[in-house]
Design a protein around this motif. Sequence first.
Motif, PDB file in Angstrom:
ATOM      1  N   TYR A 228     114.147 -38.683  43.857  1.00  0.00           N
ATOM      2  CA  TYR A 228     113.059 -39.339  43.124  1.00  0.00           C
ATOM      3  C   TYR A 228     112.935 -40.805  43.511  1.00  0.00           C
ATOM      4  N   SER A 229     114.020 -41.446  43.908  1.00  0.00           N
ATOM      5  CA  SER A 229     113.925 -42.830  44.383  1.00  0.00           C
ATOM      6  C   SER A 229     113.071 -42.912  45.645  1.00  0.00           C
ATOM      7  N   ILE A 230     113.259 -41.936  46.536  1.00  0.00           N
ATOM      8  CA  ILE A 230     112.421 -41.880  47.737  1.00  0.00           C
ATOM      9  C   ILE A 230     110.956 -41.693  47.348  1.00  0.00           C
ATOM     10  N   ALA A 231     110.715 -40.783  46.391  1.00  0.00           N
ATOM     11  CA  ALA A 231     109.338 -40.528  45.958  1.00  0.00           C
ATOM     12  C   ALA A 231     108.708 -41.774  45.339  1.00  0.00           C
ATOM     13  N   ILE A 232     109.465 -42.488  44.514  1.00  0.00           N
ATOM     14  CA  ILE A 232     108.931 -43.711  43.895  1.00  0.00           C
ATOM     15  C   ILE A 232     108.590 -44.741  44.968  1.00  0.00           C
ATOM     16  N   TRP A 233     109.488 -44.899  45.946  1.00  0.00           N
ATOM     17  CA  TRP A 233     109.183 -45.821  47.051  1.00  0.00           C
ATOM     18  C   TRP A 233     107.924 -45.377  47.798  1.00  0.00           C
ATOM     19  N   ALA A 234     107.824 -44.077  48.070  1.00  0.00           N
ATOM     20  CA  ALA A 234     106.668 -43.563  48.812  1.00  0.00           C
ATOM     21  C   ALA A 234     105.366 -43.815  48.057  1.00  0.00           C
ATOM     22  N   MET A 235     105.419 -43.769  46.722  1.00  0.00           N
ATOM     23  CA  MET A 235     104.204 -44.002  45.929  1.00  0.00           C
ATOM     24  C   MET A 235     103.743 -45.459  45.970  1.00  0.00           C
TER      25      MET A 235
END
Length: 281
Positions: free
Chosen positions: A222-229
């Motif tokens: 989810y940290s990767i996803a938050i960064w990607a957003m």
Amino acid sequence: METPVFLLVITAAALHAGWNALLKIGLDRFLTAALIQIAAGVVALAVLPFVDPPKLAAWPWIGLSALLHIGYNSYLARAYQHGDLGQVYPLARGSSPLLVAGLSVVLLEDRLSAGELLGLLVLVSGIWLMAVRGGRGAARVNGSLLGCALMTALFIAGYTLADATGARRNGDALTYSMWLFAVNALVMTMVVALTRGPRTFLQLGPHWRGGLAGGTMSLAAYSIAIWAMTQAPVALVSALRETSVLFALLIGALVLKEPMPPIRLLACGVIALGVVLLRLL
């Protein structure tokens, strides 16, 4: 979406499927989800001394996300009372990208091209297709299951948009993510203590290794996803995250030796087509 962002989101989806594969550790689904969130918070706590506190503008979104995660876990547990994983998971995870796509246009002013929208719709259609014959014994999707799954999707969309907004306003996705997981763990600990009683934590103790492994993967995914957003439209990141369903099926077939009926093979093909369209169009 740039190639590095695309590949990292796909990696996050694989990690998401990985920690979901750890759900069968002998606890009910609510307690398993709680254990993984608490363990992720413990990992985040170890990182907090090395990151700055979030900006003041990010704190309301961290708090909102923590509250929405409570609703997510609650309705997900209810949904599993009316159907099994093969029905609930695709319905909930497949519906949330559409909600995110519609709301992000209004709330975040994200825009999708016609090709990106087509890819998103194809991908979501593939995920939904898994629910057609996803349950044991080809059980039909009843009204209670559908209602709880859609409420779960609504909470997923809510915390996704909250975290995208918070991370963007914070200007540092890593800082936001670590503090979010720490707060989530604190809130989930309080919820478990209030709803199940303090002695419930004794049940979690024997499963700490699986919880820590799942929590670490959950935090990373989810940290990767938050960064990607913070780098790409939220709707695209949300849709690509749900390719975790595809990875989960592959893990089930290759590692757990679960059967792969033709309808699921077809669904995998539709999901893969959606991914290709999102990347190329």
